[in-house]
Enzyme design. Structure first.
Site, PDB file in Angstrom:
ATOM      1  N   TYR A   1       1.379 -26.819 -40.828  1.00 47.60           N
ATOM      2  CA  TYR A   1       2.462 -27.582 -41.039  1.00 47.60           C
ATOM      3  C   TYR A   1       3.824 -27.297 -40.326  1.00 47.60           C
ATOM      4  O   TYR A   1       3.846 -26.049 -39.446  1.00 47.60           O
ATOM      5  CB  TYR A   1       2.948 -27.826 -42.387  1.00 47.60           C
ATOM      6  CG  TYR A   1       3.569 -26.617 -42.986  1.00 47.60           C
ATOM      7  CD1 TYR A   1       3.069 -25.607 -43.546  1.00 47.60           C
ATOM      8  CD2 TYR A   1       5.152 -26.811 -43.319  1.00 47.60           C
ATOM      9  CE1 TYR A   1       3.811 -24.584 -44.026  1.00 47.60           C
ATOM     10  CE2 TYR A   1       5.695 -26.043 -43.716  1.00 47.60           C
ATOM     11  CZ  TYR A   1       5.096 -24.686 -44.409  1.00 47.60           C
ATOM     12  OH  TYR A   1       5.709 -23.779 -44.705  1.00 47.60           O
TER      13      TYR A   1
ATOM     14  N   LYS B   1       1.593 -20.890 -39.620  1.00 43.87           N
ATOM     15  CA  LYS B   1       2.141 -21.776 -40.708  1.00 43.87           C
ATOM     16  C   LYS B   1       1.223 -22.587 -41.392  1.00 43.87           C
ATOM     17  O   LYS B   1       1.086 -23.598 -41.029  1.00 43.87           O
ATOM     18  CB  LYS B   1       3.369 -22.545 -39.851  1.00 43.87           C
ATOM     19  CG  LYS B   1       4.344 -22.896 -40.892  1.00 43.87           C
ATOM     20  CD  LYS B   1       5.650 -23.365 -40.027  1.00 43.87           C
ATOM     21  CE  LYS B   1       6.670 -24.295 -40.828  1.00 43.87           C
ATOM     22  NZ  LYS B   1       7.250 -23.267 -41.957  1.00 43.87           N
TER      23      LYS B   1
ATOM     24  N   GLU C   1       9.950 -10.699 -44.833  1.00 39.97           N
ATOM     25  CA  GLU C   1      10.679 -11.986 -44.724  1.00 39.97           C
ATOM     26  C   GLU C   1      11.042 -12.404 -46.076  1.00 39.97           C
ATOM     27  O   GLU C   1      10.612 -11.981 -47.040  1.00 39.97           O
ATOM     28  CB  GLU C   1      10.152 -12.694 -43.698  1.00 39.97           C
ATOM     29  CG  GLU C   1       8.603 -13.060 -44.392  1.00 39.97           C
ATOM     30  CD  GLU C   1       7.821 -14.114 -43.459  1.00 39.97           C
ATOM     31  OE1 GLU C   1       8.396 -14.784 -42.770  1.00 39.97           O
ATOM     32  OE2 GLU C   1       6.616 -14.197 -43.490  1.00 39.97           O
TER      33      GLU C   1
ATOM     34  N   LEU D   1       6.140 -14.934 -40.313  1.00 37.91           N
ATOM     35  CA  LEU D   1       6.400 -16.033 -39.606  1.00 37.91           C
ATOM     36  C   LEU D   1       7.483 -15.926 -38.629  1.00 37.91           C
ATOM     37  O   LEU D   1       8.315 -15.813 -39.116  1.00 37.91           O
ATOM     38  CB  LEU D   1       6.266 -17.409 -40.490  1.00 37.91           C
ATOM     39  CG  LEU D   1       6.254 -18.690 -39.598  1.00 37.91           C
ATOM     40  CD1 LEU D   1       4.919 -19.110 -39.066  1.00 37.91           C
ATOM     41  CD2 LEU D   1       7.059 -19.766 -40.247  1.00 37.91           C
TER      42      LEU D   1
END
Ligand SMILES: Cc1ncc(COP(=O)(O)O)c(C=O)c1O
Length: 284
Positions: A32, A147, A179, A203
């Site tokens: 996505y 993702k 992250e 990511l």
């Protein structure tokens, strides 16, 4: 009533239905992207679409559309929904099959969905008061540069943050911050800006990449490297970035207050510059 895009058609949201045999539902076999919309225009969208193509290729789904075709569909979605401010969510699954089988049939056509979200992303109480984050072990899979919609790790992290009375969670792996639950993590110490270098452990946020370009004009030295929780706790400022939170100052990490406990001046400046650039259509 919102209008969604589903497999080539624009339909009212209550008619946008997907089969229980869709591989996105059964296996999270899907990827996505989320692009912000400011004044009816997509922000940083090229980067999001390039990353979508990369995510698709990483998991071996033939891309259903070129970037140009997707942009055209996104624009139609924005127009049909009179979407001024918010975001466009785009998901591509490996499609619907007749049975639940781990091995996909390569000729199955992908499912493509787009959902508009109305929300002025420039208005965010968290940006005013700063986010308090907890740290949690990074239990996610090893290909975080894709993702993918398998987001249970992020859901559990958010739940843990809320249970702790905080706003968000930062993941920690092998003693280093990877992250945020759904954002990239930064800190500033002196005139050094530190964030983890891109790898399969994170990511590589499109907003992160814009932040890095923005600070090229600032009196800051960028260090893309691993950092510990203790280093971030001892920082002058910390912040997180994503397409929907933009840049949000972080004012506490676990039991440590960052700086004076107020949103950092540099984080606020970066946020404002990002917003100004987006509004001026300088982040296409
Ligand atoms: C795990 C993770 N890292 C980073 C980000 C930030 O990426 P972007 O700036 O492209 O929204 C996201 C966004 O959802 C995310 O889920």
């Amino acid at each position: 009533m919102r209008i969604c895009f589903l497999n080539g058609q624009f339909v009212p949201e209550d008619e946008a239905k997907i089969s229980v045999f869709d591989r996105g539902f059964l296996f999270s076999d899907s990827v996505y992207e989320v692009s912000a919309v400011f004044n009816g225009r997509l922000v940083d969208n090229r980067g999001h679409l390039n990353r979508l193509q990369n995510s698709l290729s990483e998991i071996g789904i033939a891309s259903p559309y070129s970037n140009e075709e997707i942009i055209e569909l996104q624009k139609q979605l924005i127009e049909k929904n009179q979407l001024e401010n918010g975001s466009v969510y785009l998901q591509v699954t490996r499609g619907e099959e007749s049975a639940r089988d781990f091995l996909p049939n390569p000729s199955t056509p992908p499912t493509v969905v787009m959902i508009p979200q109305h929300k002025d992303l420039t208005v965010n109480p968290l940006a005013e008061r700063g986010a308090r984050v907890i740290t949690v072990p990074d239990i996610r899979w090893a290909k975080r540069h894709i993702k993918a919609t398998g987001l249970l790790g992020a859901v559990l992290a958010k739940q843990a943050a809320t249970a702790a009375g905080c706003d968000d969670a930062w993941f920690v792996e092998d003693g280093y911050v990877t992250e945020g639950s759904a954002n990239n993590a930064f800190f500033i110490k002196g005139n050094t800006l530190v964030t983890k270098a891109p790898s399969s452990q994170i990511l590589n946020g499109i907003t992160r990449q814009s932040v890095i370009r923005i600070v090229e004009d600032y009196d800051l030295v960028l260090e893309e490297r691993d950092f510990t929780v203790a280093e971030a706790q001892a920082a002058d400022e910390a912040f997180a970035s994503s397409a929907t939170m933009l840049i949000v100052p972080v004012v506490a990490i676990d039991d440590s207050i960052i700086g004076d406990g107020k949103p950092g001046a540099m984080a606020q400046k970066i946020r404002q510059t990002y917003i100004d650039m987006a509004l001026a259509n300088l982040l296409p």
